[in-house]
Design a protein around this motif. Structure first.
Motif, PDB file in Angstrom:
ATOM      1  N   ASP A  51     -70.644  30.530  42.200  1.00 42.47           N
ATOM      2  CA  ASP A  51     -71.497  31.700  42.410  1.00 42.47           C
ATOM      3  C   ASP A  51     -70.664  32.972  42.570  1.00 42.47           C
ATOM      4  N   THR A  54     -69.621  33.855  38.973  1.00 44.21           N
ATOM      5  CA  THR A  54     -70.695  34.245  38.060  1.00 44.21           C
ATOM      6  C   THR A  54     -71.235  35.635  38.382  1.00 44.21           C
ATOM      7  N   ASN A  55     -70.977  36.133  39.564  1.00 42.75           N
ATOM      8  CA  ASN A  55     -71.395  37.493  39.907  1.00 42.75           C
ATOM      9  C   ASN A  55     -70.487  38.548  39.277  1.00 42.75           C
ATOM     10  N   VAL A  59     -67.320  37.568  33.473  1.00 35.75           N
ATOM     11  CA  VAL A  59     -67.447  36.130  33.243  1.00 35.75           C
ATOM     12  C   VAL A  59     -68.091  35.874  31.883  1.00 35.75           C
ATOM     13  N   PRO A  61     -70.373  34.216  29.077  1.00 37.82           N
ATOM     14  CA  PRO A  61     -71.736  33.660  29.138  1.00 37.82           C
ATOM     15  C   PRO A  61     -71.750  32.129  29.199  1.00 37.82           C
ATOM     16  N   LYS A  64     -71.425  30.949  32.668  1.00 35.48           N
ATOM     17  CA  LYS A  64     -72.678  31.080  33.413  1.00 35.48           C
ATOM     18  C   LYS A  64     -73.632  29.934  33.063  1.00 35.48           C
ATOM     19  N   GLU A  65     -73.630  29.519  31.807  1.00 31.21           N
ATOM     20  CA  GLU A  65     -74.475  28.396  31.392  1.00 31.21           C
ATOM     21  C   GLU A  65     -74.096  27.126  32.144  1.00 31.21           C
ATOM     22  N   ALA A  67     -72.526  26.923  34.994  1.00 29.51           N
ATOM     23  CA  ALA A  67     -72.860  27.093  36.411  1.00 29.51           C
ATOM     24  C   ALA A  67     -74.348  26.809  36.627  1.00 29.51           C
ATOM     25  N   GLU A  68     -75.167  27.244  35.700  1.00 33.52           N
ATOM     26  CA  GLU A  68     -76.604  27.001  35.804  1.00 33.52           C
ATOM     27  C   GLU A  68     -76.917  25.507  35.659  1.00 33.52           C
TER      28      GLU A  68
END
Length: 101
Positions: A51, A54-55, A59, A61, A64-65, A67-68
């Motif tokens: 987290d 990703t802020n 970063v 994309p 981020k995927e 991390a999701e």
């Protein structure tokens, strides 16, 4: 043998057959639950670290995927842990009912 003696003998035999199976199942579910809780704790730690990254607007994309995906996996693991807890509780109830008084 009287019908009452036959009934008691049958009940005792059934309890003696079922209790070891339930005990083994109970121990296995407990071990899995403990392992799942440890895994969930580690995933939460990793999620907190991710987290932070990703802020950051720099970063990628794809990061981020991933991390999701981890967040979704953590949610599923939480649901599995709840189900395991329910199973554990049910096994405890059945085990208590089968124990001789």
């Amino acid at each position: 043998m009287t019908p009452k003696e036959i009934e008691e003998s049958l009940a005792t035999g059934m309890v003696e057959a079922v209790v070891p199976v339930l005990t083994t199942c109970d121990e296995t579910v407990l071990a899995i639950s403990t392992s799942q809780k440890a895994l969930l704790q580690r995933m939460e730690e990793l999620q907190n670290i991710l987290d932070e990254y990703t802020n950051d607007s720099k970063v990628l994309p794809s990061f981020k995927e991933h991390a999701e995906k981890l967040k979704e996996t953590r949610k599923r693991l939480t649901r599995v842990n709840k189900k395991l807890s329910t199973i554990q509780n049910r096994l405890d109830v059945v085990g208590k009912r089968l124990k001789p008084k």
